[in-house]
Design an enzyme around this catalytic site. Structure first.
Site, PDB file in Angstrom:
ATOM      1  N   LYS A 114      -1.044  10.217  -5.804  1.00  0.00           N
ATOM      2  CA  LYS A 114      -2.394  10.759  -5.607  1.00  0.00           C
ATOM      3  C   LYS A 114      -2.494  12.190  -6.136  1.00  0.00           C
ATOM      4  O   LYS A 114      -3.410  12.524  -6.891  1.00  0.00           O
ATOM      5  CB  LYS A 114      -2.761  10.712  -4.117  1.00  0.00           C
ATOM      6  CG  LYS A 114      -2.782   9.320  -3.514  1.00  0.00           C
ATOM      7  CD  LYS A 114      -3.240   9.333  -2.077  1.00  0.00           C
ATOM      8  CE  LYS A 114      -2.304  10.099  -1.152  1.00  0.00           C
ATOM      9  NZ  LYS A 114      -0.971   9.467  -1.053  1.00  0.00           N
ATOM     10  N   HIS A 131      -6.093  11.057   5.386  1.00  0.00           N
ATOM     11  CA  HIS A 131      -5.035  11.270   4.401  1.00  0.00           C
ATOM     12  C   HIS A 131      -5.551  10.867   3.022  1.00  0.00           C
ATOM     13  O   HIS A 131      -6.003   9.743   2.816  1.00  0.00           O
ATOM     14  CB  HIS A 131      -3.805  10.433   4.765  1.00  0.00           C
ATOM     15  CG  HIS A 131      -2.668  10.603   3.810  1.00  0.00           C
ATOM     16  ND1 HIS A 131      -2.037  11.810   3.615  1.00  0.00           N
ATOM     17  CD2 HIS A 131      -2.053   9.726   2.974  1.00  0.00           C
ATOM     18  CE1 HIS A 131      -1.072  11.665   2.732  1.00  0.00           C
ATOM     19  NE2 HIS A 131      -1.075  10.408   2.316  1.00  0.00           N
ATOM     20  N   GLU A 161       0.077  19.847  -3.697  1.00  0.00           N
ATOM     21  CA  GLU A 161       1.525  19.643  -3.599  1.00  0.00           C
ATOM     22  C   GLU A 161       1.968  18.586  -4.609  1.00  0.00           C
ATOM     23  O   GLU A 161       1.469  17.457  -4.609  1.00  0.00           O
ATOM     24  CB  GLU A 161       1.917  19.186  -2.189  1.00  0.00           C
ATOM     25  CG  GLU A 161       3.420  18.967  -2.053  1.00  0.00           C
ATOM     26  CD  GLU A 161       3.810  18.290  -0.749  1.00  0.00           C
ATOM     27  OE1 GLU A 161       5.000  17.972  -0.586  1.00  0.00           O
ATOM     28  OE2 GLU A 161       2.911  18.065   0.088  1.00  0.00           O
ATOM     29  N   ASP A 167      -3.961  16.078   0.197  1.00  0.00           N
ATOM     30  CA  ASP A 167      -3.136  15.589   1.312  1.00  0.00           C
ATOM     31  C   ASP A 167      -3.952  15.295   2.570  1.00  0.00           C
ATOM     32  O   ASP A 167      -3.862  14.215   3.131  1.00  0.00           O
ATOM     33  CB  ASP A 167      -2.007  16.565   1.631  1.00  0.00           C
ATOM     34  CG  ASP A 167      -1.037  15.980   2.651  1.00  0.00           C
ATOM     35  OD1 ASP A 167      -0.520  14.865   2.398  1.00  0.00           O
ATOM     36  OD2 ASP A 167      -0.804  16.611   3.689  1.00  0.00           O
ATOM     37  N   ARG A 205     -10.539  -8.429 -10.961  1.00  0.00           N
ATOM     38  CA  ARG A 205     -10.508  -8.215 -12.402  1.00  0.00           C
ATOM     39  C   ARG A 205     -11.899  -8.044 -13.004  1.00  0.00           C
ATOM     40  O   ARG A 205     -12.051  -7.471 -14.067  1.00  0.00           O
ATOM     41  CB  ARG A 205      -9.800  -9.395 -13.090  1.00  0.00           C
ATOM     42  CG  ARG A 205      -8.346  -9.551 -12.660  1.00  0.00           C
ATOM     43  CD  ARG A 205      -7.654 -10.656 -13.429  1.00  0.00           C
ATOM     44  NE  ARG A 205      -7.575 -10.363 -14.850  1.00  0.00           N
ATOM     45  CZ  ARG A 205      -7.036 -11.204 -15.749  1.00  0.00           C
ATOM     46  NH1 ARG A 205      -6.554 -12.374 -15.356  1.00  0.00           N
ATOM     47  NH2 ARG A 205      -7.006 -10.877 -17.023  1.00  0.00           N
TER      48      ARG A 205
END
Length: 311
Positions: free
Chosen positions: A161, A140, A204, A179, A245
């Site tokens: 995403k 995914h 999508e 996807d 960081r």
């Protein structure tokens, strides 16, 4: 994962010439990616003959066979034409032997050719077959090409995403898959990702629906497949979670047997994720070339501490 590739697919994808056996291209199947160069077999030694492989004749094999009598060639080539032999293949534009055509026709085996040198042709065929026959997994995420790097964007559903990928496409980068990404291992260090056929070129966007990236942005906005060089994981920001960081905490995600570098980016209102991912890709490339800003910072910090301690 497919366990066989038809000879017709092999001919089409690697641009081979069909000398004979056009009617058998769909019937004959290739089940292994290895190529056989039948040197020992031409001398009559068949103890370990890999009959299930594509049989590749280069300049050496062809020259040796031409020194044999026609009857000897026919006997050998008939033994080579096994029930599961996918095809005979001749490199360098060399005309196939008449006895090869005769033996192949009797066994319903196609005879193919190419103008490529033997080593290049062998590599081309092997790479194609390895890619087609390799074990595949579905992951995914969204896979994009950024500056020649394959970057897979992962994260929970709804984290942004696809929207981030859309902005990257608008900036001139290329979409591979949205996807769902089909991945397979090409070699010990390389993972390849591509879109499932049903999702090719499609993206999508929630509230907008499915868009065809190639029709909207042109052929230059898409790519069929790419290696996965970097994984960027998007994670919703929370005040109680600590994020790296300085960039010193190196992560990796193992896909099959390959450890792919991974970074985690917190998602927060006001952050331009497309810009951050672009910079992440450029920074990753810089590190691979030996330029590491984190190490530079640490060196500068150590010099500062040392100079203060000496005062």
């Amino acid at each position: 994962m497919v366990d066989r590739v038809s000879v017709r697919q092999l001919v089409t994808e690697t641009h081979l010439t069909v000398y004979s056996g056009e009617a058998y291209l769909d019937e004959r199947q290739v089940s292994v990616s290895d190529i056989s160069r039948p040197g020992l077999e031409l001398t009559g030694y068949f103890n370990y003959y890999p009959h299930e492989r594509v049989q590749l004749f280069g300049r050496t094999e062809s020259a040796f066979a031409r020194n044999m009598t026609s009857a000897e060639r026919l006997v050998i080539l008939r033994r080579m034409a096994a029930m599961d032999t996918p095809a005979f293949l001749v490199s360098r534009g060399i005309e196939p032997l008449a006895e090869m055509l005769e033996a192949a026709e009797s066994a319903h085996i196609p005879v193919l050719g190419s103008k490529l040198p033997t080593t290049r042709l062998s590599s081309l065929i092997t790479d194609y077959l390895e890619g087609q026959l390799a074990e595949r997994r579905s992951m995914h995420g969204v896979l994009v090409d950024l500056y020649g790097l394959g970057v897979m964007i992962t994260g929970d559903s709804g984290v942004g995403k696809s929207e981030t990928a859309l902005e990257l496409i608008q900036r001139g980068h290329r979409l591979i898959a949205d996807d769902r990404v089909d991945v397979y291992q090409q070699d010990e260090q390389t993972i390849i990702g591509e879109a499932p056929a049903i999702l090719s070129h499609l993206l999508e966007i929630r509230g907008l629906g499915i868009i065809d990236v190639m029709n909207l942005f042109g052929a230059g906005a898409v790519r069929a497949r790419t290696s996965i060089d970097l994984i960027v994981h998007l994670e919703n920001w929370t005040p109680d979670k600590q994020f790296d960081r300085l960039g010193s905490g190196e992560q990796a995600q193992t896909i099959f047997d390959v450890a792919v570098p991974k970074i985690t980016i917190p998602v927060k209102v006001g952050r331009n994720l497309a810009s951050i991912i672009e910079v992440a890709a450029m920074n990753f490339r810089a590190k691979s070339m030996g330029y590491d800003a984190t190490k530079t910072f640490e060196q500068n910090l150590n010099k500062l501490i040392q100079s203060n301690s000496e005062e």
